[in-house]
Every structure is written in structure tokens, then in C-alpha cells.
Write a protein that holds these residues in place. Structure first.
Motif, PDB file in Angstrom:
ATOM      1  N   PHE A 168      34.882  50.844  28.045  1.00  0.00           N
ATOM      2  CA  PHE A 168      34.364  49.803  28.847  1.00  0.00           C
ATOM      3  C   PHE A 168      34.103  50.096  30.257  1.00  0.00           C
ATOM      4  N   VAL A 169      33.227  49.426  30.944  1.00  0.00           N
ATOM      5  CA  VAL A 169      33.141  49.434  32.278  1.00  0.00           C
ATOM      6  C   VAL A 169      34.167  48.424  32.954  1.00  0.00           C
ATOM      7  N   ILE A 170      34.922  48.846  33.954  1.00  0.00           N
ATOM      8  CA  ILE A 170      35.858  47.961  34.443  1.00  0.00           C
ATOM      9  C   ILE A 170      35.517  47.854  35.928  1.00  0.00           C
ATOM     10  N   ASN A 171      35.251  46.686  36.516  1.00  0.00           N
ATOM     11  CA  ASN A 171      34.842  46.401  37.847  1.00  0.00           C
ATOM     12  C   ASN A 171      36.103  45.815  38.692  1.00  0.00           C
ATOM     13  N   ILE A 172      36.358  46.357  39.887  1.00  0.00           N
ATOM     14  CA  ILE A 172      37.351  45.600  40.655  1.00  0.00           C
ATOM     15  C   ILE A 172      36.687  44.371  41.158  1.00  0.00           C
ATOM     16  N   GLY A 173      37.280  43.384  41.342  1.00  0.00           N
ATOM     17  CA  GLY A 173      36.721  42.256  42.100  1.00  0.00           C
ATOM     18  C   GLY A 173      37.343  41.942  43.273  1.00  0.00           C
ATOM     19  N   ASP A 174      36.763  41.115  44.024  1.00  0.00           N
ATOM     20  CA  ASP A 174      37.071  40.651  45.408  1.00  0.00           C
ATOM     21  C   ASP A 174      38.559  40.435  45.302  1.00  0.00           C
ATOM     22  N   LEU A 175      39.342  39.729  44.495  1.00  0.00           N
ATOM     23  CA  LEU A 175      40.757  39.402  44.545  1.00  0.00           C
ATOM     24  C   LEU A 175      41.666  40.448  44.722  1.00  0.00           C
ATOM     25  N   ILE A 176      41.350  41.894  44.036  1.00  0.00           N
ATOM     26  CA  ILE A 176      42.150  42.823  43.800  1.00  0.00           C
ATOM     27  C   ILE A 176      42.002  43.345  45.153  1.00  0.00           C
ATOM     28  N   GLN A 177      40.626  43.479  45.855  1.00  0.00           N
ATOM     29  CA  GLN A 177      40.365  43.890  46.987  1.00  0.00           C
ATOM     30  C   GLN A 177      41.176  43.228  48.148  1.00  0.00           C
ATOM     31  N   ARG A 178      41.290  42.076  48.102  1.00  0.00           N
ATOM     32  CA  ARG A 178      41.938  41.293  48.920  1.00  0.00           C
ATOM     33  C   ARG A 178      43.372  41.483  48.743  1.00  0.00           C
ATOM     34  N   LEU A 179      43.825  41.493  47.714  1.00  0.00           N
ATOM     35  CA  LEU A 179      45.414  41.724  47.304  1.00  0.00           C
ATOM     36  C   LEU A 179      45.758  43.194  47.860  1.00  0.00           C
ATOM     37  N   THR A 180      44.637  44.124  47.906  1.00  0.00           N
ATOM     38  CA  THR A 180      45.296  45.499  48.075  1.00  0.00           C
ATOM     39  C   THR A 180      44.777  45.725  49.564  1.00  0.00           C
ATOM     40  N   ASN A 181      44.183  44.732  50.276  1.00  0.00           N
ATOM     41  CA  ASN A 181      43.731  45.085  51.694  1.00  0.00           C
ATOM     42  C   ASN A 181      42.798  46.153  51.958  1.00  0.00           C
ATOM     43  N   ASP A 182      41.943  46.106  50.778  1.00  0.00           N
ATOM     44  CA  ASP A 182      40.707  47.083  50.633  1.00  0.00           C
ATOM     45  C   ASP A 182      41.451  48.624  50.373  1.00  0.00           C
ATOM     46  N   VAL A 183      42.536  48.651  50.012  1.00  0.00           N
ATOM     47  CA  VAL A 183      43.105  49.988  49.197  1.00  0.00           C
ATOM     48  C   VAL A 183      42.083  50.232  47.793  1.00  0.00           C
ATOM     49  N   TYR A 184      41.864  49.110  47.046  1.00  0.00           N
ATOM     50  CA  TYR A 184      40.975  49.264  46.111  1.00  0.00           C
ATOM     51  C   TYR A 184      39.743  48.221  46.524  1.00  0.00           C
ATOM     52  N   LEU A 185      38.554  48.492  46.261  1.00  0.00           N
ATOM     53  CA  LEU A 185      37.281  47.710  46.729  1.00  0.00           C
ATOM     54  C   LEU A 185      36.694  47.366  45.628  1.00  0.00           C
ATOM     55  N   ALA A 186      36.155  46.133  45.936  1.00  0.00           N
ATOM     56  CA  ALA A 186      35.197  45.632  45.028  1.00  0.00           C
ATOM     57  C   ALA A 186      33.928  46.194  44.772  1.00  0.00           C
ATOM     58  N   ASN A 187      33.212  46.773  43.552  1.00  0.00           N
ATOM     59  CA  ASN A 187      32.236  47.505  43.700  1.00  0.00           C
ATOM     60  C   ASN A 187      30.962  46.663  43.676  1.00  0.00           C
ATOM     61  N   MET A 188      29.930  46.940  44.463  1.00  0.00           N
ATOM     62  CA  MET A 188      28.821  46.320  44.590  1.00  0.00           C
ATOM     63  C   MET A 188      27.968  46.728  43.033  1.00  0.00           C
ATOM     64  N   HIS A 189      27.170  45.866  42.504  1.00  0.00           N
ATOM     65  CA  HIS A 189      26.651  46.086  41.387  1.00  0.00           C
ATOM     66  C   HIS A 189      25.371  45.034  41.138  1.00  0.00           C
ATOM     67  N   ARG A 190      24.284  45.437  40.272  1.00  0.00           N
ATOM     68  CA  ARG A 190      23.300  44.644  40.021  1.00  0.00           C
ATOM     69  C   ARG A 190      22.769  44.685  38.716  1.00  0.00           C
ATOM     70  N   VAL A 191      21.900  43.945  38.380  1.00  0.00           N
ATOM     71  CA  VAL A 191      21.317  44.179  37.126  1.00  0.00           C
ATOM     72  C   VAL A 191      19.783  44.302  37.002  1.00  0.00           C
ATOM     73  N   VAL A 192      19.164  45.330  36.679  1.00  0.00           N
ATOM     74  CA  VAL A 192      17.879  45.539  36.727  1.00  0.00           C
ATOM     75  C   VAL A 192      17.534  46.083  35.222  1.00  0.00           C
ATOM     76  N   ASN A 193      16.565  45.542  34.388  1.00  0.00           N
ATOM     77  CA  ASN A 193      16.418  45.666  33.134  1.00  0.00           C
ATOM     78  C   ASN A 193      15.114  46.436  33.030  1.00  0.00           C
ATOM     79  N   THR A 194      14.977  47.874  33.354  1.00  0.00           N
ATOM     80  CA  THR A 194      13.553  48.427  33.133  1.00  0.00           C
ATOM     81  C   THR A 194      13.850  49.318  32.008  1.00  0.00           C
ATOM     82  N   THR A 195      14.445  49.019  30.836  1.00  0.00           N
ATOM     83  CA  THR A 195      14.689  49.924  29.738  1.00  0.00           C
ATOM     84  C   THR A 195      13.296  49.522  28.728  1.00  0.00           C
TER      85      THR A 195
END
Length: 191
Positions: A107-134
Motif C-alpha cells: 500500500f501507499v500510505i499518505n500522511i494527512g493534514d491532521l497528523i501534520q497538525r498533531l506533530t507540528n510539521d514533524v510529519y508532513l502531509a505529502n502533496m500528490h495528484r492524479v494524472v492518468n496518462t497510462t
């Protein structure tokens, strides 16, 4: 109306329940990584908001602009997102989009905004997007786990230091999620 897939509801619900269990297990690991009790996040997650989406992205060809992207660049709003591996691009900390090499059976596990807030940016929510050029149809089942609607989300004392001062004010999970939705969907900003 008779269903053409009678077991579909049962299977998707069973998957959802397994993802809740996996999410709580991952959060125990995050708690331990922060030198907290394994059960630290349990009080925030007695009845957590959890969403499982069934998504379809048709193939995109030619120039893929921001107005025709599958899902534009964003961070996830909650604690964690669990997604079965596929060819997904993510942004690294240098701001460059990179391809995530799939590893079968993971699995891919994304850290979200709430964990970023709880950890005061120790863990960062990762920016991602979906582009389907397959060139093929893409189906995705992301699972999102947040916290209880009324759970207070604020930086953990252990994550606030002289070198990393408090970055966030307390907010409930529900307030945070609604604020993010309102910023994304103009009709909600009026509510």
C-alpha cells in the motif's frame, strides 16, 4: 432492484473494516515513533470519520493541463490515506513531481493534514495528484481515516520545541475538514 453484483456491498464493507484496523495499527506505530504510548491516538478515534471511495479515471492523452487533471495537487485532509500500489506521481520535498515505483502487494500510505497538525510539521502531509496518462482505464479505492468529528486536533507537546514552535491553533477534526472542503468547493464557503 436486483443487484448484478450481489456480493459487492459485502466485499466493499469488509475491505473498509480491514482498512480501519490497518489505520489504527499504523497510528500505533506513529505514536511509538513519537515516544508516546501505543494507544495515544485511541481517544481521538472512538468513532472516526472514515471514507472509502471507488474512483474511475479515464485515460488522459496529449497535454494534461490543470483543468483536465484527474485530481489536482492536494494534501489529504485527515490522518492517513491507504491506497493499493499503482503508478502514482508524488511531490518530493524539493517540490519536484516524481513517479512512485509500484511494489506488488503493498500500500501507499499518505500522511494527512491532521497528523501534520498533531506533530507540528514533524510529519508532513505529502502533496500528490492524479494524472492518468497510462492509456488505459484506472480504478482506485482510496481509504481515508480521520479522527472523531469533535476530536480536538492540536500540536502534541512533545512536538513543540524552541526550534519548532507551535504552528497550529486547536481545531476540531470536523472544523478542519469542513474548512478544507469549503476552500475546495465554492458553494460550501457560503454555508
Amino acid at each position: 432492484m436486483a443487484s448484478t453484483l450481489p456480493e459487492f456491498s459485502e466485499l466493499t464493507y469488509a475491505y473498509h473494516q480491514k482498512m480501519v484496523i490497518l489505520s489504527k495499527t499504523l497510528l500505533k506505530g506513529i505514536a511509538l515513533s513519537l515516544d508516546l504510548r501505543e494507544s495515544h491516538f485511541e481517544n481521538l478515534m472512538r468513532n472516526p470519520i472514515s471514507i472509502q471511495r471507488l474512483l474511475h479515471y479515464p485515460p488522459q492523452g496529449g497535454y494534461v493541463g490543470q483543468n483536465i487533471i484527474g485530481i489536482g495537487a492536494h494534501t489529504d485532509y485527515g490522518n492517513l490515506t491507504i491506497l493499493a500500489q499503482d503508478d502514482v506521481g508524488v511531490m518530493n520535498r524539493d517540490g519536484d513531481w516524481v513517479e512512485g515505483t509500484p511494489i506488488h502487494g503493498t500500500f501507499v500510505i499518505n500522511i494527512g493534514d491532521l497528523i501534520q497538525r498533531l506533530t507540528n510539521d514533524v510529519y508532513l502531509a505529502n502533496m500528490h495528484r492524479v494524472v492518468n496518462t497510462t492509456g488505459r482505464e484506472r480504478y482506485s479505492i482510496p481509504f481515508f481515516i480521520d479522527a472523531d468529528f469533535d476530536a480536538i486536533i492540536e500540536p502534541l507537546a512533545s512536538c513543540v520545541t524552541d526550534g519548532n514552535p507551535r504552528r497550529y491553533k486547536p481545531v476540531t477534526c470536523g472544523e478542519h475538514k469542513f474548512g478544507r472542503f469549503a476552500a475546495s468547493y465554492a458553494h460550501l464557503a457560503k454555508a
